[in-house]
Design a protein around this motif. Sequence first.
Motif, PDB file in Angstrom:
ATOM      1  N   GLU A  70       0.813  -1.220   0.000  1.00 25.27           N
ATOM      2  CA  GLU A  70       0.000   0.000   0.000  1.00 25.27           C
ATOM      3  C   GLU A  70       0.846   1.270   0.000  1.00 25.27           C
ATOM      4  N   VAL A  71       2.188   1.131   0.039  1.00 22.08           N
ATOM      5  CA  VAL A  71       3.073   2.285   0.162  1.00 22.08           C
ATOM      6  C   VAL A  71       4.066   2.284  -0.999  1.00 22.08           C
ATOM      7  N   HIS A  72       4.340   3.488  -1.536  1.00 26.04           N
ATOM      8  CA  HIS A  72       5.312   3.659  -2.617  1.00 26.04           C
ATOM      9  C   HIS A  72       6.329   4.702  -2.179  1.00 26.04           C
ATOM     10  N   GLY A  73       7.541   4.635  -2.717  1.00 24.49           N
ATOM     11  CA  GLY A  73       8.582   5.605  -2.412  1.00 24.49           C
ATOM     12  C   GLY A  73       9.876   4.917  -2.045  1.00 24.49           C
ATOM     13  N   SER A  74      10.860   5.729  -1.628  1.00 27.82           N
ATOM     14  CA  SER A  74      12.158   5.182  -1.237  1.00 27.82           C
ATOM     15  C   SER A  74      12.589   5.763   0.105  1.00 27.82           C
ATOM     16  N   VAL A  75      13.386   4.974   0.843  1.00 29.09           N
ATOM     17  CA  VAL A  75      13.856   5.360   2.166  1.00 29.09           C
ATOM     18  C   VAL A  75      15.331   4.997   2.266  1.00 29.09           C
ATOM     19  N   ASN A  76      16.118   5.904   2.830  1.00 26.86           N
ATOM     20  CA  ASN A  76      17.520   5.639   3.118  1.00 26.86           C
ATOM     21  C   ASN A  76      17.787   6.080   4.549  1.00 26.86           C
ATOM     22  N   THR A  77      18.315   5.190   5.383  1.00 21.80           N
ATOM     23  CA  THR A  77      18.541   5.479   6.795  1.00 21.80           C
ATOM     24  C   THR A  77      19.921   5.006   7.213  1.00 21.80           C
ATOM     25  N   ASP A  78      20.616   5.855   7.978  1.00 18.46           N
ATOM     26  CA  ASP A  78      21.887   5.487   8.593  1.00 18.46           C
ATOM     27  C   ASP A  78      21.712   5.555  10.102  1.00 18.46           C
ATOM     28  N   ILE A  79      22.135   4.509  10.793  1.00 17.21           N
ATOM     29  CA  ILE A  79      22.023   4.435  12.249  1.00 17.21           C
ATOM     30  C   ILE A  79      23.410   4.121  12.807  1.00 17.21           C
ATOM     31  N   ASN A  80      23.822   4.855  13.843  1.00 20.02           N
ATOM     32  CA  ASN A  80      25.094   4.593  14.495  1.00 20.02           C
ATOM     33  C   ASN A  80      24.885   4.615  15.998  1.00 20.02           C
ATOM     34  N   ILE A  81      25.292   3.561  16.663  1.00 17.60           N
ATOM     35  CA  ILE A  81      25.240   3.470  18.123  1.00 17.60           C
ATOM     36  C   ILE A  81      26.673   3.246  18.577  1.00 17.60           C
ATOM     37  N   SER A  82      27.199   4.169  19.404  1.00 17.69           N
ATOM     38  CA  SER A  82      28.604   4.064  19.798  1.00 17.69           C
ATOM     39  C   SER A  82      28.739   3.900  21.304  1.00 17.69           C
ATOM     40  N   GLU A  83      29.932   3.583  21.707  1.00 17.49           N
ATOM     41  CA  GLU A  83      30.220   3.158  23.076  1.00 17.49           C
ATOM     42  C   GLU A  83      29.869   4.189  24.130  1.00 17.49           C
ATOM     43  N   PRO A  84      29.732   3.816  25.370  1.00 19.85           N
ATOM     44  CA  PRO A  84      29.564   2.430  25.816  1.00 19.85           C
ATOM     45  C   PRO A  84      28.143   1.966  25.535  1.00 19.85           C
ATOM     46  N   ILE A  85      27.965   0.730  25.298  1.00 16.90           N
ATOM     47  CA  ILE A  85      26.670   0.195  24.876  1.00 16.90           C
ATOM     48  C   ILE A  85      25.614   0.346  25.980  1.00 16.90           C
ATOM     49  N   THR A  86      26.045   0.455  27.249  1.00 14.82           N
ATOM     50  CA  THR A  86      25.096   0.630  28.351  1.00 14.82           C
ATOM     51  C   THR A  86      24.567   2.057  28.426  1.00 14.82           C
ATOM     52  N   ASN A  87      25.302   3.035  27.869  1.00 11.70           N
ATOM     53  CA  ASN A  87      24.873   4.435  27.851  1.00 11.70           C
ATOM     54  C   ASN A  87      25.434   5.071  26.581  1.00 11.70           C
ATOM     55  N   PRO A  88      24.894   4.708  25.418  1.00 10.78           N
ATOM     56  CA  PRO A  88      25.542   5.051  24.140  1.00 10.78           C
ATOM     57  C   PRO A  88      25.182   6.437  23.618  1.00 10.78           C
ATOM     58  N   ASN A  89      25.984   6.867  22.648  1.00 11.58           N
ATOM     59  CA  ASN A  89      25.592   7.953  21.758  1.00 11.58           C
ATOM     60  C   ASN A  89      24.839   7.300  20.607  1.00 11.58           C
ATOM     61  N   ILE A  90      23.710   7.892  20.210  1.00 11.00           N
ATOM     62  CA  ILE A  90      22.905   7.339  19.126  1.00 11.00           C
ATOM     63  C   ILE A  90      22.708   8.440  18.079  1.00 11.00           C
ATOM     64  N   ALA A  91      22.958   8.113  16.816  1.00 16.25           N
ATOM     65  CA  ALA A  91      22.746   9.058  15.721  1.00 16.25           C
ATOM     66  C   ALA A  91      21.969   8.358  14.612  1.00 16.25           C
ATOM     67  N   ILE A  92      20.898   8.999  14.175  1.00 16.18           N
ATOM     68  CA  ILE A  92      20.058   8.463  13.105  1.00 16.18           C
ATOM     69  C   ILE A  92      19.867   9.565  12.065  1.00 16.18           C
ATOM     70  N   LYS A  93      20.088   9.235  10.800  1.00 18.46           N
ATOM     71  CA  LYS A  93      19.796  10.143   9.694  1.00 18.46           C
ATOM     72  C   LYS A  93      18.902   9.405   8.713  1.00 18.46           C
ATOM     73  N   TYR A  94      17.933  10.109   8.142  1.00 15.33           N
ATOM     74  CA  TYR A  94      17.068   9.462   7.159  1.00 15.33           C
ATOM     75  C   TYR A  94      16.758  10.420   6.020  1.00 15.33           C
ATOM     76  N   ASN A  95      16.365   9.843   4.903  1.00 15.64           N
ATOM     77  CA  ASN A  95      15.935  10.592   3.730  1.00 15.64           C
ATOM     78  C   ASN A  95      14.836   9.776   3.053  1.00 15.64           C
ATOM     79  N   ILE A  96      13.705  10.409   2.789  1.00 14.48           N
ATOM     80  CA  ILE A  96      12.562   9.758   2.135  1.00 14.48           C
ATOM     81  C   ILE A  96      12.253  10.523   0.854  1.00 14.48           C
ATOM     82  N   GLU A  97      11.979   9.816  -0.213  1.00 17.68           N
ATOM     83  CA  GLU A  97      11.616  10.434  -1.494  1.00 17.68           C
ATOM     84  C   GLU A  97      10.311   9.835  -2.011  1.00 17.68           C
TER      85      GLU A  97
END
Length: 186
Positions: free
Chosen positions: A58-85
Amino acid sequence: NGKPLNAVADLKYSLDKITGNANLTYANNKIDFSSEMGQGNDITANIKIANINDLFHEVHGSVNTDINISEPITNPNIAIKYNIENLNTNNVSIESSAGSIKINKESSIDANIKIKNLISEYFNVDNITTTLTGKANKHISLITLSNKEQTITTKITGKYDSSVWIGQITLINSLPLKNLLKLKNN
């Protein structure tokens, strides 16, 4: 539907580090995943969905996502970027959307989202921008909607207190971009 699903994974082990990589493809859609446990403890993923209709009919289009989770895993830095067309469903279409979300070790959040040409059966909005900054105990969101006739800006401040969100709208501003009312002088 006869399209191949391919998966490839590998795992490398040494005394100071474990590294894993995986790749999943279905039609033109691709998910790359890598993880490193040891000194860096980073986990990254890149998701490229060239035609979302291959996954959701039921959905058309494109998605591109980058996810990065960095140390320490118990209290990480999280970065998410996305692009939808060219995202389209039965009731809503979006020409494009891009955004980023960052959450650091101190639980600060910095999010930015932009949407271009949101069209539904009820309304059309040329541009939407949203920002969210702060921490759980104090954060600010600024939302701007604009079309050919006007720009509406809303500022919301809030906080979480014992799992209950408490907030208020601190600004609503509507700015006409055209003269909607014209007076004629005789």
